[in-house]
Design an enzyme around this catalytic site. Structure first.
Site, PDB file in Angstrom:
ATOM      1  N   GLY A  12      -3.937 -16.503  -0.509  1.00  0.00           N
ATOM      2  CA  GLY A  12      -3.200 -17.361   0.415  1.00  0.00           C
ATOM      3  C   GLY A  12      -4.021 -18.435   1.091  1.00  0.00           C
ATOM      4  N   ASN A  14      -3.980 -21.619   0.302  1.00  0.00           N
ATOM      5  CA  ASN A  14      -3.065 -22.748   0.527  1.00  0.00           C
ATOM      6  C   ASN A  14      -2.102 -22.448   1.671  1.00  0.00           C
ATOM      7  OD1 ASN A  14      -3.500 -25.103  -1.254  1.00  0.00           O
ATOM      8  ND2 ASN A  14      -3.319 -23.600  -2.888  1.00  0.00           N
ATOM      9  N   LEU A  91       2.565 -16.508  -8.858  1.00  0.00           N
ATOM     10  CA  LEU A  91       2.373 -16.340 -10.295  1.00  0.00           C
ATOM     11  C   LEU A  91       3.555 -15.681 -11.004  1.00  0.00           C
ATOM     12  CD1 LEU A  91      -1.388 -15.265 -10.275  1.00  0.00           C
ATOM     13  CD2 LEU A  91      -0.415 -17.561 -10.416  1.00  0.00           C
ATOM     14  N   ILE A  94       9.923 -18.671 -11.392  1.00  0.00           N
ATOM     15  CA  ILE A  94      11.074 -18.732 -10.490  1.00  0.00           C
ATOM     16  C   ILE A  94      12.361 -18.617 -11.327  1.00  0.00           C
ATOM     17  CG2 ILE A  94      12.321 -20.244  -8.871  1.00  0.00           C
ATOM     18  CD1 ILE A  94       9.737 -19.095  -7.756  1.00  0.00           C
ATOM     19  N   ASN A 108       5.639 -26.981  -5.686  1.00  0.00           N
ATOM     20  CA  ASN A 108       4.538 -26.152  -6.177  1.00  0.00           C
ATOM     21  C   ASN A 108       3.246 -26.952  -6.122  1.00  0.00           C
ATOM     22  OD1 ASN A 108       3.275 -23.905  -7.602  1.00  0.00           O
ATOM     23  ND2 ASN A 108       3.275 -25.210  -9.414  1.00  0.00           N
ATOM     24  N   HIS A 110      -0.333 -27.303  -8.082  1.00  0.00           N
ATOM     25  CA  HIS A 110      -0.987 -26.917  -9.339  1.00  0.00           C
ATOM     26  C   HIS A 110      -2.401 -27.499  -9.355  1.00  0.00           C
ATOM     27  CE1 HIS A 110      -1.266 -25.581 -13.471  1.00  0.00           C
ATOM     28  NE2 HIS A 110      -1.826 -26.733 -13.756  1.00  0.00           N
ATOM     29  N   ASP A 151       5.695 -26.309 -14.666  1.00  0.00           N
ATOM     30  CA  ASP A 151       4.893 -27.474 -14.243  1.00  0.00           C
ATOM     31  C   ASP A 151       5.441 -28.794 -14.790  1.00  0.00           C
ATOM     32  OD1 ASP A 151       3.122 -25.684 -12.943  1.00  0.00           O
ATOM     33  OD2 ASP A 151       1.931 -25.459 -14.749  1.00  0.00           O
ATOM     34  N   GLU A 181      -6.166 -29.637  -3.024  1.00  0.00           N
ATOM     35  CA  GLU A 181      -5.029 -28.746  -2.729  1.00  0.00           C
ATOM     36  C   GLU A 181      -4.736 -28.630  -1.237  1.00  0.00           C
ATOM     37  OE1 GLU A 181      -4.818 -24.937  -4.819  1.00  0.00           O
ATOM     38  OE2 GLU A 181      -6.360 -25.649  -6.202  1.00  0.00           O
TER      39      GLU A 181
END
Length: 197
Positions: A12, A14, A91, A94, A108, A110, A151, A181
């Site tokens: 976690g 991010n 991971l 969805i 998202n 990436h 993606d 990020e």
């Protein structure tokens, strides 16, 4: 006020960047309603609890079929009544029903410059290993909307990061997180939270 749910599978970092962004005013007009993980051991759930955020574990392992898990996940998210779902190192694919129910309301992060090094199998350190193997000089990160593909959704922000001589996947991963990020994801959330003003 933009109400968000953050979905995470691991540590976690991010998520922490989002929490910090809200605390320091980089992200305004936003509240994290819940953190959802598929992994009960995810440190992200601890981070959530430490900040008084609801921490939910919804794991495919708890259900007999993927369909049952997909239904449970969508039901839980619907109950939260969020405006935006943020995938921050989540991971699990969805469910399509969720993608449709939350069209243009799932983003998202990436760890590469899409369309390079993305799609099935490209997550976490695998991305950075592939970057180094290919010998590219520039990598980075991408924030994008989530669609039915892997993606493939509309790109919101990208930021380039230099690949340096002697990089290992771990060193490169850390640089991409710090330089791209942890900046892009808060910026994207803030933009979405404030664009209707």
């Amino acid at each position: 006020m933009l109400k968000i749910a953050v979905m995470v599978s691991g540590g976690g970092t991010n998520l922490q960047a989002i929490i910090d962004g809200i605390d320091n005013g980089t992200i305004t007009n936003t509240q994290i309603v819940a953190v959802i993980s598929n992994n009960k051991e995810a440190y992200a759930l601890t981070r959530a609890k430490e900040h008084g955020i609801a921490a939910l574990c919804i794991s495919p392992k708890s259900y007999d079929t993927r369909e049952a898990f997909n239904d449970a996940l969508l039901n839980e998210v619907n109950k939260l009544q969020v405006d935006l779902i943020v995938l921050a190192g989540y991971l699990v694919k969805i469910p399509e029903a969720m993608v449709h129910a939350y069209s243009h309301r799932i983003i998202n992060i990436h760890p590469s410059l899409i369309p390079s090094f993305c799609g099935v199998g490209f997550y976490g350190l695998h991305v950075h290993e592939a970057v180094l193997e290919k010998g590219v000089k520039i990598t980075g990160a991408t924030v994008h909307y989530v669609d039915e593909g892997m993606d493939t959704g509309e790109i919101i922000y990208q930021k380039a990061v230099e690949v340096c001589e002697g990089d290992t996947p771990e060193i490169l991963q850390k640089r991409v997180m710090e330089q791209a990020e942890w900046k892009l994801l808060p910026a994207a959330i803030n933009m979405i939270a404030n664009k209707s003003k």
